[in-house]
Design a protein around this motif. Sequence first.
Motif, PDB file in Angstrom:
ATOM      1  N   VAL A 107       1.711  68.004  41.589  1.00 46.39           N
ATOM      2  CA  VAL A 107       2.471  67.183  40.578  1.00 46.39           C
ATOM      3  C   VAL A 107       3.538  68.031  39.803  1.00 46.39           C
ATOM      4  O   VAL A 107       3.052  69.052  39.204  1.00 46.39           O
ATOM      5  CB  VAL A 107       1.625  66.336  39.766  1.00 46.39           C
ATOM      6  CG1 VAL A 107       2.193  65.448  39.017  1.00 46.39           C
ATOM      7  CG2 VAL A 107       0.773  65.338  40.726  1.00 46.39           C
ATOM      8  N   GLN A 111       9.564  65.426  38.901  1.00 45.29           N
ATOM      9  CA  GLN A 111       9.468  64.764  40.197  1.00 45.29           C
ATOM     10  C   GLN A 111       9.621  63.320  39.534  1.00 45.29           C
ATOM     11  O   GLN A 111       9.452  62.946  38.336  1.00 45.29           O
ATOM     12  CB  GLN A 111       8.244  64.727  40.946  1.00 45.29           C
ATOM     13  CG  GLN A 111       7.690  65.866  41.559  1.00 45.29           C
ATOM     14  CD  GLN A 111       6.393  66.069  42.023  1.00 45.29           C
ATOM     15  OE1 GLN A 111       5.316  65.707  41.451  1.00 45.29           O
ATOM     16  NE2 GLN A 111       6.150  66.819  43.006  1.00 45.29           N
ATOM     17  N   SER A 113       8.565  59.458  39.042  1.00 46.06           N
ATOM     18  CA  SER A 113       7.285  58.847  38.766  1.00 46.06           C
ATOM     19  C   SER A 113       6.451  58.395  39.812  1.00 46.06           C
ATOM     20  O   SER A 113       5.200  58.364  39.796  1.00 46.06           O
ATOM     21  CB  SER A 113       7.487  57.712  37.684  1.00 46.06           C
ATOM     22  OG  SER A 113       8.181  56.669  38.239  1.00 46.06           O
ATOM     23  N   THR A 115       6.665  59.625  42.936  1.00 41.29           N
ATOM     24  CA  THR A 115       6.063  60.878  43.496  1.00 41.29           C
ATOM     25  C   THR A 115       4.922  61.328  42.723  1.00 41.29           C
ATOM     26  O   THR A 115       3.916  61.821  43.346  1.00 41.29           O
ATOM     27  CB  THR A 115       7.102  61.875  43.853  1.00 41.29           C
ATOM     28  OG1 THR A 115       8.151  61.175  44.379  1.00 41.29           O
ATOM     29  CG2 THR A 115       6.839  63.163  44.404  1.00 41.29           C
ATOM     30  N   GLN A 116       4.998  61.481  41.624  1.00 46.35           N
ATOM     31  CA  GLN A 116       3.963  61.856  40.517  1.00 46.35           C
ATOM     32  C   GLN A 116       2.589  61.258  40.777  1.00 46.35           C
ATOM     33  O   GLN A 116       1.296  61.567  40.884  1.00 46.35           O
ATOM     34  CB  GLN A 116       4.232  61.800  39.000  1.00 46.35           C
ATOM     35  CG  GLN A 116       5.333  62.894  38.652  1.00 46.35           C
ATOM     36  CD  GLN A 116       5.636  62.691  37.402  1.00 46.35           C
ATOM     37  OE1 GLN A 116       5.610  61.685  36.830  1.00 46.35           O
ATOM     38  NE2 GLN A 116       6.353  63.947  36.790  1.00 46.35           N
ATOM     39  N   THR A 117       2.652  59.754  40.853  1.00 48.89           N
ATOM     40  CA  THR A 117       1.453  58.795  40.947  1.00 48.89           C
ATOM     41  C   THR A 117       0.843  59.015  42.298  1.00 48.89           C
ATOM     42  O   THR A 117      -0.184  59.221  42.248  1.00 48.89           O
ATOM     43  CB  THR A 117       1.887  57.336  40.862  1.00 48.89           C
ATOM     44  OG1 THR A 117       2.818  57.165  39.490  1.00 48.89           O
ATOM     45  CG2 THR A 117       0.964  56.427  40.827  1.00 48.89           C
ATOM     46  N   PHE A 120      -1.047  62.280  42.209  1.00 54.02           N
ATOM     47  CA  PHE A 120      -2.341  62.318  41.594  1.00 54.02           C
ATOM     48  C   PHE A 120      -3.256  61.249  42.351  1.00 54.02           C
ATOM     49  O   PHE A 120      -4.420  61.746  42.262  1.00 54.02           O
ATOM     50  CB  PHE A 120      -2.019  61.454  40.167  1.00 54.02           C
ATOM     51  CG  PHE A 120      -1.595  62.003  39.009  1.00 54.02           C
ATOM     52  CD1 PHE A 120      -2.051  63.461  38.742  1.00 54.02           C
ATOM     53  CD2 PHE A 120      -0.401  61.909  38.220  1.00 54.02           C
ATOM     54  CE1 PHE A 120      -1.662  64.378  37.782  1.00 54.02           C
ATOM     55  CE2 PHE A 120      -0.085  62.787  37.511  1.00 54.02           C
ATOM     56  CZ  PHE A 120      -0.586  63.981  37.116  1.00 54.02           C
ATOM     57  N   ALA A 170      -4.779  57.921  39.077  1.00 52.85           N
ATOM     58  CA  ALA A 170      -3.331  58.169  39.435  1.00 52.85           C
ATOM     59  C   ALA A 170      -2.478  57.447  38.313  1.00 52.85           C
ATOM     60  O   ALA A 170      -1.523  58.254  37.810  1.00 52.85           O
ATOM     61  CB  ALA A 170      -3.014  57.830  40.952  1.00 52.85           C
ATOM     62  N   LEU A 171      -2.586  56.248  38.138  1.00 48.93           N
ATOM     63  CA  LEU A 171      -1.596  55.606  37.037  1.00 48.93           C
ATOM     64  C   LEU A 171      -2.225  56.154  35.704  1.00 48.93           C
ATOM     65  O   LEU A 171      -1.232  56.462  35.121  1.00 48.93           O
ATOM     66  CB  LEU A 171      -2.114  54.218  37.065  1.00 48.93           C
ATOM     67  CG  LEU A 171      -1.693  53.422  38.260  1.00 48.93           C
ATOM     68  CD1 LEU A 171      -2.008  52.142  38.421  1.00 48.93           C
ATOM     69  CD2 LEU A 171      -0.126  53.508  38.686  1.00 48.93           C
ATOM     70  N   ARG A 174      -0.498  59.793  35.701  1.00 46.96           N
ATOM     71  CA  ARG A 174       0.945  59.611  35.571  1.00 46.96           C
ATOM     72  C   ARG A 174       1.102  59.208  34.003  1.00 46.96           C
ATOM     73  O   ARG A 174       2.372  59.673  33.542  1.00 46.96           O
ATOM     74  CB  ARG A 174       1.460  58.565  36.494  1.00 46.96           C
ATOM     75  CG  ARG A 174       2.995  58.128  36.103  1.00 46.96           C
ATOM     76  CD  ARG A 174       4.028  59.226  36.412  1.00 46.96           C
ATOM     77  NE  ARG A 174       5.186  58.829  36.032  1.00 46.96           N
ATOM     78  CZ  ARG A 174       5.975  59.075  34.706  1.00 46.96           C
ATOM     79  NH1 ARG A 174       5.615  59.879  34.099  1.00 46.96           N
ATOM     80  NH2 ARG A 174       6.952  58.349  34.703  1.00 46.96           N
ATOM     81  N   LEU A 177       0.908  62.048  31.722  1.00 51.59           N
ATOM     82  CA  LEU A 177       2.019  63.300  32.111  1.00 51.59           C
ATOM     83  C   LEU A 177       3.298  62.727  31.546  1.00 51.59           C
ATOM     84  O   LEU A 177       3.932  63.674  30.850  1.00 51.59           O
ATOM     85  CB  LEU A 177       2.137  63.424  33.531  1.00 51.59           C
ATOM     86  CG  LEU A 177       2.899  64.404  34.016  1.00 51.59           C
ATOM     87  CD1 LEU A 177       2.423  65.933  33.384  1.00 51.59           C
ATOM     88  CD2 LEU A 177       3.147  64.605  35.436  1.00 51.59           C
ATOM     89  N   ALA A 178       3.491  61.660  31.462  1.00 47.36           N
ATOM     90  CA  ALA A 178       4.784  61.035  30.744  1.00 47.36           C
ATOM     91  C   ALA A 178       4.774  61.368  29.192  1.00 47.36           C
ATOM     92  O   ALA A 178       5.898  61.422  28.641  1.00 47.36           O
ATOM     93  CB  ALA A 178       5.193  59.532  31.160  1.00 47.36           C
TER      94      ALA A 178
END
Length: 187
Positions: A107, A111, A113, A115-117, A120, A170-171, A174, A177-178
């Motif tokens: 991650v 990337q 969002s 792709t990041q999710t 994860f 994963a959510l 994300r 991270l955001a």
Amino acid sequence: MTTRDLVLAALFAAIIVALGLLPPIMLGFIPVPITAQSMGVMLAGVILGARRGTVAVLLVLLLAAIGLPVLSGGRGGLAVFAAPTTGYLIGWAFAAFTTGFIAERVVRPSQTSLTQTLGFFVAAVAGGVVVLYAFGITYLAFITGIGMNKAFIGSMAFIPGDVVKAVVAALAGRAVLAGYPLLPARA
């Protein structure tokens, strides 16, 4: 480790303990309950990374070992490390490390969002399902004498719930991270 790292690890240890307040669900055909704490392990890995996530899990295991009722169902003490679920408890540390290790390398903030999710999610499934089950099933088969085949088949009942936990992790990974990135960047 910095003071910030220790505080974050302690925070996630508290989250794992809080998830243990949800009562375990026994299935009856396998001596391993469904608990929410494995999601805490996935969260620690995807949000904190390999090192800090592992420290958080080791802290929970230390608290359980000294007798505090931090595990699902209010369990604690050395007896929990002599039960059929011990492999899963040991696997928590390796699951958090693997989840964090993969997340740190897959991650990137640059990337999309989605792709990041997905990154994860892959990390959470690899660590929180594959690695965790490898330890848990192996120990369960060995200690109960039911054999790898029966332990593996019995554990498959947990897959749908653990995939849902991986989606939630994963959510959450994300979202953190955001808003407030904590995951260490690795090359």
